[in-house]
Design an enzyme around this catalytic site. Structure first.
Site, short mmCIF file in Angstrom:
data_model
loop_
_atom_site.label_atom_id
_atom_site.label_comp_id
_atom_site.label_asym_id
_atom_site.label_seq_id
_atom_site.Cartn_x
_atom_site.Cartn_y
_atom_site.Cartn_z
N VAL A 208 101.16 29.37 53.36
CA VAL A 208 102.02 31.51 54.15
C VAL A 208 103.14 31.42 54.21
O VAL A 208 103.73 31.53 54.37
CB VAL A 208 101.21 32.17 54.69
CG1 VAL A 208 101.28 33.66 54.62
CG2 VAL A 208 100.32 32.60 53.68
N ASP B 116 105.01 24.15 63.85
CA ASP B 116 103.78 23.75 63.67
C ASP B 116 103.36 22.18 64.23
O ASP B 116 103.94 21.23 64.82
CB ASP B 116 103.28 23.30 62.00
CG ASP B 116 101.78 22.58 61.31
OD1 ASP B 116 102.25 23.83 60.48
OD2 ASP B 116 101.03 22.70 61.79
N LYS C 260 103.87 16.60 59.70
CA LYS C 260 104.00 18.09 58.73
C LYS C 260 105.17 17.71 59.36
O LYS C 260 106.42 18.08 58.47
CB LYS C 260 103.35 18.79 58.35
CG LYS C 260 103.67 20.32 57.58
CD LYS C 260 102.66 20.57 57.28
CE LYS C 260 101.20 21.10 56.75
NZ LYS C 260 100.61 22.02 56.51
N CYS D 167 91.47 31.93 49.72
CA CYS D 167 91.28 33.56 50.06
C CYS D 167 90.37 34.06 49.79
O CYS D 167 89.23 34.26 50.72
CB CYS D 167 92.47 33.88 49.67
SG CYS D 167 94.25 33.38 50.37
#
Ligand code: NAD
Length: 443
Positions: free
Chosen positions: A11, A30, A35, A268
């Site tokens: 997202v 992040d 990453k 989700c």
């Protein structure tokens, strides 16, 4: 506008890249430093159609940047989106630890007005808790300062994008929901989204949080409803695909999300349904409808495995080919994928599994020990006693089924997504089983 996104996952990255695309200056943050290093080299850690090109373009132009620190990355930003994970706890509650950590870190480094926006899916009342956490954690120097602490607002802006078409969904939303408590927050969020020219629904904070939970749970309910119908279709000789088509023409119902299959998965629906059941419980309401939705979903996978066992006979020492591992096509996301439960159940019965997925193999490696991951769809069916289709990737429908038949030991296909042309396959000599297509399965 200067915008920071905390959490650069599915997202956060899509949101950051798309907000840069519509003209904002964005920092994606992040705490996973590996990453961030990857992103700073222009390497995109997830597969999402269209994302890589846009990310590289705006990173190169300087409108998009990456940071491993909230203090540094969010310094200039007026709007800070929170897009960290909200996984399930064992009891089904949403685990909001990451949200709290972000709120605390933002508070400590805050020295000017900020609008904190929940992008993550969170239960109602999380906004209030974020606000309290910020007040409690502002830098101590503000306690004695004459000017007082910087002002801030908290808002909710739930995300409705679908993995696999996330960039497209972000750019062309059905609606943008903003849950705000002040005019200033509303004005800022309207400004963020103005270039999209989308329908904007303005509510208070708790209502926006509820809209997200209610939406995801409703979609899960539609899936479980048609899956329950599919079970009856199997017994009475009806075809669930035609039932869904016939229902879907009714505008009050709609065809979307009436696809029978092995059940929903992903990061989700399972967790959001759990969290909504728990939220209801805590507020004194027993949401038994949603509990049944969850139960139907679990049964759907179990009944698929029973169907295989019924037609294949003994599963022990059988070789089973699987096409599709990701929880849906056009993504590499394996979180709570239906394939995991189905494959684990087959392995438990002693079957050997050979699998192929166009994008999900890397993530599947750790999640599916003992499964032979094959180079392509044809390698997966080599010597197989049956083939299962578990994710409806386009390339599977255009496969050369003559080649497939030659490679298999038994020409049996279980189509867990009603995706293949069952009639054509039956004509070719395959034994074909879909979900709720009218082959009697009395289990
Ligand atoms: P994700 O796991 O892909 O990404 C979350 C990121 O947050 C990770 O990169 C993690 O390292 C980072 N993070 C965690 N704590 C941090 C911290 N303190 N500081 C900085 N970064 C931190 O998750 P996702 O799929 O992007 O989902 C994020 C949220 O959005 C969830 O609440 C989810 O329910 C919701 N949502 C997801 C989707 C979807 O399709 N994936 C759609 C709508 C809403």
């Amino acid at each position: 506008m200067e915008i920071a996104i905390v959490g650069s996952g599915y997202v956060g990255l899509v949101t950051g890249v798309c907000l840069a695309h519509i003209g904002h200056r964005v920092v994606c943050i992040d705490n996973d430093q590996a990453k961030i290093r990857q992103l700073q080299k222009g390497h995109v850690p997830i597969y999402e159609p269209g994302l890589e090109e846009l990310l590289k373009k705006y990173y190169k132009s300087g409108r998009l940047s990456f940071s491993g620190s909230i203090a540094e990355g969010a310094k200039k930003a007026t709007v800070v989106f929170i897009a960290v994970g909200t996984p399930s706890k064992k009891n089904g509650d949403a685990d909001l630890t990451y949200i709290e950590n972000v709120a605390r870190e933002v508070a400590r480094s805050m020295d000017s007005y900020k609008l904190l926006v929940e992008k993550s899916t969170v239960p109602a009342e999380t906004g209030k808790r974020i606000e309290r956490t910020i007040r409690l954690n502002m830098h101590p120097r503000f306690k004695n300062s004459k000017k007082g602490a910087p002002q801030f607002d908290v808002a909710s802006n739930p995300e409705f994008l679908r993995e696999g078409s996330a960039v497209e969904d972000f750019m062309n939303p059905d609606r943008v929901v903003i849950g705000v408590e002040t005019k200033r927050a509303e004005r800022l969020l309207r400004e963020v989204y103005a270039p999209l020219k989308a329908k904007i629904v303005v509510t208070n904070l708790a209502t926006a949080e509820m809209i997200k939970h209610a939406s995801n749970s409703f979609l899960a309910t539609k899936i479980s409803f048609i899956n329950a119908v599919s079970r009856i279709c199997d017994r009475v000789g009806a075809d669930v695909e035609k039932v869904a088509e016939g229902m879907g023409f009714d505008k009050r119902i709609g065809r979307a999300f009436l696809n029978a299959g092995v059940g929903y998965g992903g990061s989700c629906f399972p967790k959001d349904v759990d969290a909504f059941v728990r939220l209801a419980e805590k507020s004194g309401y027993d949401f038994h409808l949603l509990k049944s939705v969850r139960q139907v979903n679990a049964e759907q996978k179990a009944s698929f495995v029973r169907l295989i066992e019924d037609k294949i006979w003994n599963l022990k020492d059988k070789t089973i080919a699987v096409w599709g591992l990701a929880f849906k096509p056009d993504t590499d996301d394996m979180r709570s994928a239906a394939s995991l439960d189905v494959i684990h159940a087959l392995q438990h019965e002693g079957a050997a599994v050979r699998a192929y997925d166009p994008k999900g193999m890397e993530r599947a490696r750790n999640l599916l020990p003992g499964v032979k991951l094959c180079a392509d769809a044809y390698a997966a069916v080599k010597g197989a006693d049956c083939l299962l289709l578990l994710t409806e990737w386009k390339e599977f429908s255009s496969a050369d089924f003559k080649k497939v038949m030659k490679a298999m030991r038994q020409a049996i296909i279980f189509d867990g997504r009603n995706f293949l042309d069952g009639e054509a396959l039956s004509d070719m000599g395959f034994e074909y089983y879909g979900i709720g297509r009218g082959h009697v399965q009395k289990t």
